[in-house]
Structure formats: C-alpha cells, structure tokens
Enzyme design. Structure first.
Site, PDB file in Angstrom:
ATOM      1  N   CYS A  45      -1.160   3.709  28.094  1.00 54.88           N
ATOM      2  CA  CYS A  45      -1.906   4.667  27.275  1.00 54.88           C
ATOM      3  C   CYS A  45      -1.046   5.893  26.958  1.00 54.88           C
ATOM      4  CB  CYS A  45      -3.181   5.044  28.047  1.00 54.88           C
ATOM      5  SG  CYS A  45      -3.992   6.553  27.533  1.00 54.88           S
ATOM      6  N   CYS A  48      -2.522   9.268  27.965  1.00 57.11           N
ATOM      7  CA  CYS A  48      -2.490   9.399  29.430  1.00 57.11           C
ATOM      8  C   CYS A  48      -1.134   9.938  29.883  1.00 57.11           C
ATOM      9  CB  CYS A  48      -2.743   8.052  30.109  1.00 57.11           C
ATOM     10  SG  CYS A  48      -4.354   7.338  29.723  1.00 57.11           S
TER      11      CYS A  48
END
Length: 119
Positions: A45, A48
């Site tokens: 991600c 993230c």
C-alpha cells in the site's frame, strides 16, 4: 533501520511502533497502555508507506503507544475492527476504541487527535 520481529515486540520500547501479530497481542497492548494508536497497513500500500514515518514520529514524540498491524498477515484481526481499506488508524483510550480514521493523514492532524486523549 531496525526491524522488529514478533518475538521482540513485547520488549520493544514504546518509542517505536510495536508490530502486532494477533488479537491477543493487540488486546495486551491496549490493556497495558492508556492511549494506543493502531495502524492497520499493508506492505503493498503506497499511502501506508507514506504514513509510516508519521506514525514512527508519533510513537517517539507523543505519549501514545503505536501498534502496527499487517492486514495481510492478520486478516481476521483487521476484519474484527471493520478494516476495509488501508491505511486505517484505530485509536484506543483507556481500553476502548474511540476513533477510526481511514486513509492518509497528516502528522499535525494525528498529533492533535492523539493529544485529545493523552493530555
């Protein structure tokens, strides 16, 4: 940069994010610490990865304990908190879930959110 493994997560200083493996470990962290910011993330991600230095800074500079949960390795744990997208941040205060934020957040936003429960 040092990487935590599950075996040393229990002894890690609270100035660094604690890597959580499983519900019971998260329960222990939430029970033992007044304010816990839990970062549900995935290695694949992009947002993230952008959030990682922010949560590391918050772990070092605020009174909150920061826990990190890899949603791929802990799918049931993520489901039990209703995590549908990453990053999702769940804030616990005094053992109760008090906030949930989905998506990339700025350091100042998160710092003020944590501050509402730590001051």
């Amino acid at each position: 940069m040092a990487t935590d493994t599950a075996s040393d997560a229990g002894t890690a200083s609270t100035n660094e994010p604690l890597h959580v493996d499983g519900q019971s470990q998260l329960n222990d962290i939430v029970t033992e610490n007044e304010v816990v910011l839990t970062d549900f993330y995935a290695d694949w991600c992009g947002p993230c990865k952008m959030l990682e230095p922010v949560v590391e800074t918050l772990a070092a500079e605020t009174d909150a304990t920061v826990a990190k949960v890899d949603v791929d390795a802990n799918q049931q744990l993520a489901q039990s908190y209703g995590v549908r997208g990453v990053p999702t941040l769940v804030l616990f205060a005094d053992g109760e879930q008090v906030e949930e934020i989905v998506g990339m957040q700025g350091e100042e936003q998160l710092r003020s959110l944590v501050g509402r429960y730590t001051e």
